[in-house]
Design a protein around this motif. Structure first.
Motif, PDB file in Angstrom:
ATOM      1  N   LEU A  73      59.275 121.728 -44.540  1.00  0.00           N
ATOM      2  CA  LEU A  73      58.562 121.220 -45.720  1.00  0.00           C
ATOM      3  C   LEU A  73      58.898 119.758 -45.978  1.00  0.00           C
ATOM      4  O   LEU A  73      58.029 118.965 -46.356  1.00  0.00           O
ATOM      5  CB  LEU A  73      58.909 122.073 -46.940  1.00  0.00           C
ATOM      6  CG  LEU A  73      58.331 123.486 -46.976  1.00  0.00           C
ATOM      7  CD1 LEU A  73      58.813 124.220 -48.220  1.00  0.00           C
ATOM      8  CD2 LEU A  73      56.801 123.446 -46.954  1.00  0.00           C
ATOM      9  N   LEU A  74      60.157 119.397 -45.781  1.00  0.00           N
ATOM     10  CA  LEU A  74      60.543 117.996 -45.965  1.00  0.00           C
ATOM     11  C   LEU A  74      59.859 117.111 -44.930  1.00  0.00           C
ATOM     12  O   LEU A  74      59.429 115.988 -45.243  1.00  0.00           O
ATOM     13  CB  LEU A  74      62.064 117.888 -45.850  1.00  0.00           C
ATOM     14  CG  LEU A  74      62.725 116.677 -46.501  1.00  0.00           C
ATOM     15  CD1 LEU A  74      62.460 116.650 -47.991  1.00  0.00           C
ATOM     16  CD2 LEU A  74      64.226 116.700 -46.246  1.00  0.00           C
ATOM     17  N   TYR A  75      59.729 117.600 -43.716  1.00  0.00           N
ATOM     18  CA  TYR A  75      59.038 116.858 -42.666  1.00  0.00           C
ATOM     19  C   TYR A  75      57.558 116.674 -42.996  1.00  0.00           C
ATOM     20  O   TYR A  75      56.992 115.580 -42.815  1.00  0.00           O
ATOM     21  CB  TYR A  75      59.213 117.615 -41.357  1.00  0.00           C
ATOM     22  CG  TYR A  75      58.420 117.066 -40.188  1.00  0.00           C
ATOM     23  CD1 TYR A  75      58.792 115.900 -39.550  1.00  0.00           C
ATOM     24  CD2 TYR A  75      57.284 117.737 -39.727  1.00  0.00           C
ATOM     25  CE1 TYR A  75      58.072 115.398 -38.480  1.00  0.00           C
ATOM     26  CE2 TYR A  75      56.556 117.250 -38.657  1.00  0.00           C
ATOM     27  CZ  TYR A  75      56.954 116.078 -38.038  1.00  0.00           C
ATOM     28  OH  TYR A  75      56.229 115.591 -36.990  1.00  0.00           O
ATOM     29  N   LEU A  76      56.920 117.733 -43.518  1.00  0.00           N
ATOM     30  CA  LEU A  76      55.517 117.610 -43.919  1.00  0.00           C
ATOM     31  C   LEU A  76      55.359 116.630 -45.077  1.00  0.00           C
ATOM     32  O   LEU A  76      54.386 115.858 -45.122  1.00  0.00           O
ATOM     33  CB  LEU A  76      54.975 118.980 -44.324  1.00  0.00           C
ATOM     34  CG  LEU A  76      54.806 120.018 -43.206  1.00  0.00           C
ATOM     35  CD1 LEU A  76      54.239 121.311 -43.770  1.00  0.00           C
ATOM     36  CD2 LEU A  76      53.887 119.490 -42.102  1.00  0.00           C
ATOM     37  N   ALA A  77      56.300 116.662 -46.029  1.00  0.00           N
ATOM     38  CA  ALA A  77      56.241 115.704 -47.132  1.00  0.00           C
ATOM     39  C   ALA A  77      56.339 114.274 -46.615  1.00  0.00           C
ATOM     40  O   ALA A  77      55.661 113.367 -47.118  1.00  0.00           O
ATOM     41  CB  ALA A  77      57.350 115.994 -48.139  1.00  0.00           C
ATOM     42  N   ALA A  78      57.185 114.055 -45.595  1.00  0.00           N
ATOM     43  CA  ALA A  78      57.310 112.719 -45.014  1.00  0.00           C
ATOM     44  C   ALA A  78      56.010 112.276 -44.355  1.00  0.00           C
ATOM     45  O   ALA A  78      55.565 111.121 -44.528  1.00  0.00           O
ATOM     46  CB  ALA A  78      58.463 112.701 -44.002  1.00  0.00           C
ATOM     47  N   LEU A  79      55.364 113.154 -43.608  1.00  0.00           N
ATOM     48  CA  LEU A  79      54.086 112.806 -42.981  1.00  0.00           C
ATOM     49  C   LEU A  79      52.998 112.553 -44.016  1.00  0.00           C
ATOM     50  O   LEU A  79      52.205 111.596 -43.897  1.00  0.00           O
ATOM     51  CB  LEU A  79      53.652 113.928 -42.036  1.00  0.00           C
ATOM     52  CG  LEU A  79      54.477 114.134 -40.758  1.00  0.00           C
ATOM     53  CD1 LEU A  79      53.891 115.273 -39.942  1.00  0.00           C
ATOM     54  CD2 LEU A  79      54.517 112.858 -39.921  1.00  0.00           C
ATOM     55  N   GLN A  80      52.930 113.402 -45.041  1.00  0.00           N
ATOM     56  CA  GLN A  80      51.906 113.230 -46.075  1.00  0.00           C
ATOM     57  C   GLN A  80      52.119 111.936 -46.853  1.00  0.00           C
ATOM     58  O   GLN A  80      51.155 111.211 -47.152  1.00  0.00           O
ATOM     59  CB  GLN A  80      51.927 114.425 -47.031  1.00  0.00           C
ATOM     60  CG  GLN A  80      51.484 115.741 -46.424  1.00  0.00           C
ATOM     61  CD  GLN A  80      49.976 115.852 -46.321  1.00  0.00           C
ATOM     62  OE1 GLN A  80      49.245 115.056 -46.894  1.00  0.00           O
ATOM     63  NE2 GLN A  80      49.506 116.855 -45.589  1.00  0.00           N
ATOM     64  N   GLU A  81      53.362 111.625 -47.193  1.00  0.00           N
ATOM     65  CA  GLU A  81      53.631 110.398 -47.951  1.00  0.00           C
ATOM     66  C   GLU A  81      53.327 109.162 -47.111  1.00  0.00           C
ATOM     67  O   GLU A  81      52.834 108.158 -47.633  1.00  0.00           O
ATOM     68  CB  GLU A  81      55.093 110.394 -48.407  1.00  0.00           C
ATOM     69  CG  GLU A  81      55.515 109.169 -49.181  1.00  0.00           C
ATOM     70  CD  GLU A  81      54.789 109.021 -50.502  1.00  0.00           C
ATOM     71  OE1 GLU A  81      54.801 107.906 -51.068  1.00  0.00           O
ATOM     72  OE2 GLU A  81      54.194 110.013 -50.980  1.00  0.00           O
ATOM     73  N   ARG A  82      53.605 109.221 -45.821  1.00  0.00           N
ATOM     74  CA  ARG A  82      53.309 108.087 -44.933  1.00  0.00           C
ATOM     75  C   ARG A  82      51.823 107.790 -44.872  1.00  0.00           C
ATOM     76  O   ARG A  82      51.414 106.629 -44.786  1.00  0.00           O
ATOM     77  CB  ARG A  82      53.845 108.415 -43.533  1.00  0.00           C
ATOM     78  CG  ARG A  82      53.450 107.462 -42.432  1.00  0.00           C
ATOM     79  CD  ARG A  82      54.120 107.868 -41.140  1.00  0.00           C
ATOM     80  NE  ARG A  82      53.632 107.114 -40.005  1.00  0.00           N
ATOM     81  CZ  ARG A  82      52.643 107.499 -39.212  1.00  0.00           C
ATOM     82  NH1 ARG A  82      52.034 108.661 -39.449  1.00  0.00           N
ATOM     83  NH2 ARG A  82      52.263 106.762 -38.181  1.00  0.00           N
ATOM     84  N   PHE A 136      50.088 117.714 -51.787  1.00  0.00           N
ATOM     85  CA  PHE A 136      50.915 118.293 -50.737  1.00  0.00           C
ATOM     86  C   PHE A 136      52.306 117.658 -50.705  1.00  0.00           C
ATOM     87  O   PHE A 136      53.293 118.321 -50.380  1.00  0.00           O
ATOM     88  CB  PHE A 136      50.231 118.142 -49.380  1.00  0.00           C
ATOM     89  CG  PHE A 136      48.985 118.970 -49.244  1.00  0.00           C
ATOM     90  CD1 PHE A 136      48.998 120.318 -49.577  1.00  0.00           C
ATOM     91  CD2 PHE A 136      47.804 118.414 -48.800  1.00  0.00           C
ATOM     92  CE1 PHE A 136      47.856 121.094 -49.458  1.00  0.00           C
ATOM     93  CE2 PHE A 136      46.652 119.177 -48.678  1.00  0.00           C
ATOM     94  CZ  PHE A 136      46.677 120.524 -49.017  1.00  0.00           C
ATOM     95  N   VAL A 137      52.366 116.363 -51.025  1.00  0.00           N
ATOM     96  CA  VAL A 137      53.677 115.717 -51.123  1.00  0.00           C
ATOM     97  C   VAL A 137      54.506 116.388 -52.214  1.00  0.00           C
ATOM     98  O   VAL A 137      55.691 116.698 -52.027  1.00  0.00           O
ATOM     99  CB  VAL A 137      53.520 114.213 -51.402  1.00  0.00           C
ATOM    100  CG1 VAL A 137      54.885 113.566 -51.600  1.00  0.00           C
ATOM    101  CG2 VAL A 137      52.781 113.534 -50.266  1.00  0.00           C
ATOM    102  N   ALA A 138      53.884 116.634 -53.377  1.00  0.00           N
ATOM    103  CA  ALA A 138      54.593 117.278 -54.481  1.00  0.00           C
ATOM    104  C   ALA A 138      55.006 118.702 -54.116  1.00  0.00           C
ATOM    105  O   ALA A 138      56.146 119.120 -54.357  1.00  0.00           O
ATOM    106  CB  ALA A 138      53.717 117.280 -55.730  1.00  0.00           C
TER     107      ALA A 138
END
Length: 679
Positions: free
Chosen positions: A99-108, A118-120
C-alpha cells in the motif's frame, strides 16, 4: 492548465505520508526501508510543488509498475518461515508495504493518471498496518498520523472552530478512557477473584489434570459453561466413550497417573506436517485384511496433553510432537510436548470380515497387561471398602463362583455391584456434607457411601477400589461419554456436561468398560437450543474449512514448490537465464526501433522516387514563369493557383517554350493529385 495548489494542507499530507512510512518500518524492524519511503515522499512533494507543479508535467501513472510489484512480494512471502499457533508478522507487513508503494506511485503521478483518493486510502491503510503490534511508546504516532490525514484531506474552507471541536471530542474521549483505566486499576482487586474464577472455568476442563481431585467434574456440570463445546469429532457414528486418562493411585480424594508407561510411540511417517504414530507396526494403513478410517478431533480448550480417543485406536496423527507416551490400556499423553495443540487425528481399524478380527486389528498383549498399581488400595480405606463389599454381598459371590469359573465370578461381581447402585443410590450433581475434609471424618468416599447420592466420579472411584479389593485389576478413567449427534451436522459434539468417569476392569484377559453410574435423571439432561445448534454448525464447518486450508494435502504441493523455488533462487542457472532473457528483450527492442527508423527514413518505393523527381521538375518549370510553391501549401492548392495564373499570363511576356513547359508541369501536378492515394 491545471496545477498543484500548495498550502498548509499540502505540507500536512507530505508529513502524513512520511509518518506512515517511518511507523511501518519501525514496527516491523525495517526502519531503513521506512526512511527511504519518507525521503522519497519529501523529494516528490518538493518536485510537485516546484518544477512539476502543473499536472501535465508529471510522469504518467504506470500500471505495470503497480501490478508488477505483487510478484516479488509474493515470492518473498513464500520464502518466509511460517509461524505456528499465531499470525506471521509478514502477513501484515507485506500488504502494508505494498500500500505504501502504491501511495508513492499515485503521489508521483497525481493529476496525470494518479488520484488523490488513492493516495489517501493507501496512506491510511499503511498507517493502520503499521499499528499492528506497535512497539511500546509508539502508540501516539498513529493518533498524530490520523490527525495529519484529517487536516490534509479535510474540505477546504472548513472553519477553524470545527477543528477545535474535533480536537475537543478527541480529548474528552481520551479523558474518559484514562478515567476508566484508573478506575479499573483501583477496583480490579474487587472483581479480580471472580473474574479469575470465571476465566479458569472457561478456559480449562475440570477433572482432566494429571492430578485429578475427586468432585472436580462438578464445575463442568454446575457452571454457566456446562454447555460449552469442548470436542468436535468428525465422525457421524462416534464411539460412546472417549478416553482421556486412566489413574492408578488414590489418596485423600486425589487420583494420580501411573508412574510407568508401556511404550513410547515415535513417528512412522508423515502426512504433510502431521506425524503419524502407530501403536503397532503397519496398523494405520489399509490392506486386504482391514480397513482403516482416520478421524479428525478438534479441542477448543486445553487438553492437558491427553489424546482423547475411543477404545481400540491403532494410531494417532499430531503436529509438533516428537513422540507420545502410551500407557497400558490405551491412555496416550504428550500432545503438548512442543506447545499446546488443539487438534489431532486417530485411526480406527476395522476388519474386512468377521473371520479376521483376532489378527487384523489386534494390539500387542504387552500393551494390555495390568500392572501392580491396578490392585492398589490404601490401608486407610480398607475398613470402608470391606463395609461396602459386605453390604453388596460381593465376597459371597466370589466364593460361590471362583471354584467353577473365575471369569464368570468377575462378571457376576460387576453385575451385582451395578444392581446395588441402581437400587440404593441416586444420581445427584452434589454430595451433601462434602465441604472441607478433616481427616477420615469427611473422607469423600465415606460421605458418598453414607448419603447414597453423587455423580460419576464418586461411583467410579468407589467401584474401582472395591474391585481391586476383590483382586480384580481396575482403573479409574476420565473422559467423555454419550456424544451429541445432531441431524445435519457432519460431526459429533462433546460438551462440558458430557465429561464422565467410569471404570476399566480386567476381566477374561481383556479390559472392559464398567460404568457404575446410574442413569441421569431427565431434569439433569437439557437439550441445547435451536440457535445454539445452528451456530455451532457454522463454527464447526468454518473450523473444518480453516483446517483444510492450513493443514490440507495441498500444503504438500506448496511446500514442495517452496523447496524447489528456494533451490532455484540459489542456483546460478536462474541468474544466467535472467541475463539471457533481459539481453534478448533489450535486443528485440533495439531491433524493432531500428526497423521502424529504417522504414521512416530510408525505405521509399521506386514509384514514389519517380514522382518525387517529377514534382521537383514540375516546380522548377513553374518557377521559371514566376509561380513558386509556398511553405506548407499542398500540391492541390498550388495547382489551382497555377491554373488561374497561367490563364492570365500573356504569351508576349515570356517565351512560348516556357509557357508550354509550365502547362505540362500543371498537368503533372493534376495527375499527382488525382493518383496520390494509389501509391
Amino acid at each position: 492548465m491545471a496545477s498543484e495548489k500548495v498550502d498548509i494542507r499540502y505540507a500536512f499530507k507530505v508529513l502524513f505520508l512520511c509518518l506512515a512510512s517511518v511507523n511501518l518500518g519501525h514496527t516491523f524492524d525495517f526502519l531503513w526501508l521506512g526512511l527511504l519511503f519518507a525521503i522519497y515522499f519529501v523529494v516528490v512533494g518538493v518536485l510537485n510543488a516546484t518544477r512539476r507543479r502543473e499536472f501535465a508535467k508529471r510522469p504518467r501513472y504506470n500500471k505495470i509498475l503497480a501490478y508488477g510489484a505483487i510478484v516479488p512480494l509474493a515470492l518473498f512471502w513464500v520464502m518466509t518461515p511460517s509461524v505456528e499457533n499465531g499470525v506471521s508478522p509478514y502477513l501484515i507487513f507485506l500488504p502494508g508495504i505494498y500500500l505504501l508503494y502504491l501511495a508513492a506511485l499515485q503521489e508521483r503521478s497525481r493529476g496525470n493518471g494518479g488520484f488523490e483518493v488513492f493516495v489517501a486510502f493507501d496512506g491510511v491503510g499503511a498507517l493502520l498496518f503499521g499499528m499492528y503490534m506497535v512497539p511500546h511508546g509508539w502508540g501516539f504516532v498513529g493518533l498524530v498520523g490520523f490527525l495529519l490525514a484529517l487536516c490534509a484531506y479535510s474540505r477546504r474552507g472548513t472553519a477553524p472552530y470545527k477543528y477545535g471541536l474535533f480536537l475537543l471530542v478527541i480529548a474528552v474521549l481520551s479523558a474518559i478512557s484514562y478515567g476508566g483505566w484508573q478506575y479499573w486499576k483501583t477496583q480490579r482487586y474487587r472483581y479480580g477473584a471472580q473474574m479469575a474464577e470465571n476465566y479458569y472455568q472457561r478456559e480449562r476442563m475440570m477433572g482432566f489434570d494429571p492430578v485429578a481431585a475427586l468432585g472436580s467434574f462438578g464445575s463442568n456440570y454446575n457452571s454457566r459453561y456446562n454447555s460449552q463445546v469442548v470436542l468436535r469429532v468428525w465422525d457421524k457414528q462416534p464411539s460412546r466413550y472417549f478416553k482421556a486418562a486412566s489413574y492408578e493411585k488414590y489418596a485423600a480424594g486425589i487420583w494420580k497417573l501411573p508412574t510407568s508407561f508401556a511404550k513410547r510411540l515415535y513417528p512412522a511417517y508423515y502426512q504433510v506436517d502431521y506425524a503419524v504414530l502407530e501403536v503397532a507396526d503397519s496398523l494405520t494403513k489399509a490392506d486386504s485384511l482391514r480397513e482403516v478410517e482416520q478421524i479428525w478431533v478438534q479441542s477448543t480448550l486445553n487438553n492437558f496433553g491427553f489424546v482423547f480417543a475411543p477404545y481400540g485406536v491403532v494410531g494417532f496423527a499430531a503436529k509438533d510432537v516428537d513422540s507420545l507416551t502410551y500407557y497400558s490400556g490405551g491412555m496416550v499423553q504428550g500432545l503438548d510436548g512442543n506447545g499446546k495443540r488443539s487438534d489431532w487425528h486417530y485411526f480406527k481399524c476395522r476388519p474386512v470380515s468377521a473371520e479376521n478380527v483376532p489378527e487384523a486389528c489386534k494390539l500387542p498383549d504387552s500393551l494390555l497387561v495390568p500392572g501392580a498399581g491396578d490392585l492398589m488400595v490404601g490401608e486407610r480405606y480398607l475398613p470402608l471398602i470391606d463395609t461396602v463389599i459386605a453390604a453388596m454381598e460381593l465376597r459371597d459371590t466370589v466364593a460361590d463362583s471362583v471354584a467353577a469359573d473365575s471369569t464368570a465370578a468377575d462378571s457376576l461381581v460387576l453385575q451385582k455391584m451395578l444392581a446395588y447402585y441402581l437400587a440404593n443410590f441416586t444420581y445427584s450433581l452434589s454430595v451433601p456434607g462434602i465441604t472441607r475434609w478433616n481427616g477420615a471424618k469427611n473422607e469423600p468416599l465415606a460421605v458418598f457411601w453414607r448419603e447414597k447420592q453423587g455423580f460419576c466420579e464418586y461411583y467410579a472411584t468407589l467401584a474401582t477400589l472395591v474391585l481391586r479389593r476383590l483382586n480384580i485389576p481396575a482403573r479409574y478413567v476420565t473422559g467423555f461419554a454419550n456424544p451429541e449427534v445432531v441431524e445435519g451436522l457432519p460431526y459429533s459434539i462433546f460438551r462440558r456436561k458430557h465429561s464422565h468417569a467410569w471404570v476399566e476392569a480386567y476381566v477374561d484377559n481383556r479390559w472392559v468398560i464398567f460404568d457404575p453410574t446410574p442413569p441421569i435423571l431427565p431434569q439433569f439432561a437439557q437439550a441445547p437450543s435451536w440457535w445454539s445448534v445452528k451456530w455451532e454448525g457454522v463454527r464447526g464447518r468454518f473450523a473444518r474449512v480453516m483446517h483444510a486450508l492450513k493443514e490440507g494435502e495441498w500444503r504438500r504441493v506448496v511446500d514442495n514448490w517452496q523447496n524447489q523455488s528456494t533451490a532455484l533462487l540459489e542456483s546460478p542457472i536462474l541468474y544466467a537465464v535472467l541475463v539471457i532473457l533481459v539481453a534478448g528483450f533489450a535486443g528485440r527492442k533495439i531491433y524493432v526501433a531500428y526497423k521502424l527508423n529504417s522504414k521512416s527514413h530510408a525505405f521509399v518505393s521506386t514509384r514514389s522516387l519517380e514522382w518525387v523527381k517529377k514534382l521537383d521538375r514540375a516546380e522548377r518549370d513553374l518557377a521559371r514563369v514566376g509561380l513558386r510553391r509556398e511553405p506548407g501549401e499542398t500540391v492541390g492548392k498550388f495547382a489551382e493557383r497555377c491554373r488561374i495564373a497561367l490563364s492570365h499570363l500573356a504569351e508576349d511576356q515570356t517565351t512560348l517554350k516556357k509557357i508550354q513547359r509550365a502547362r505540362h508541369a500543371l498537368l503533372v501536378l493534376d495527375e499527382y493529385e488525382s493518383n496520390r492515394w494509389k501509391f
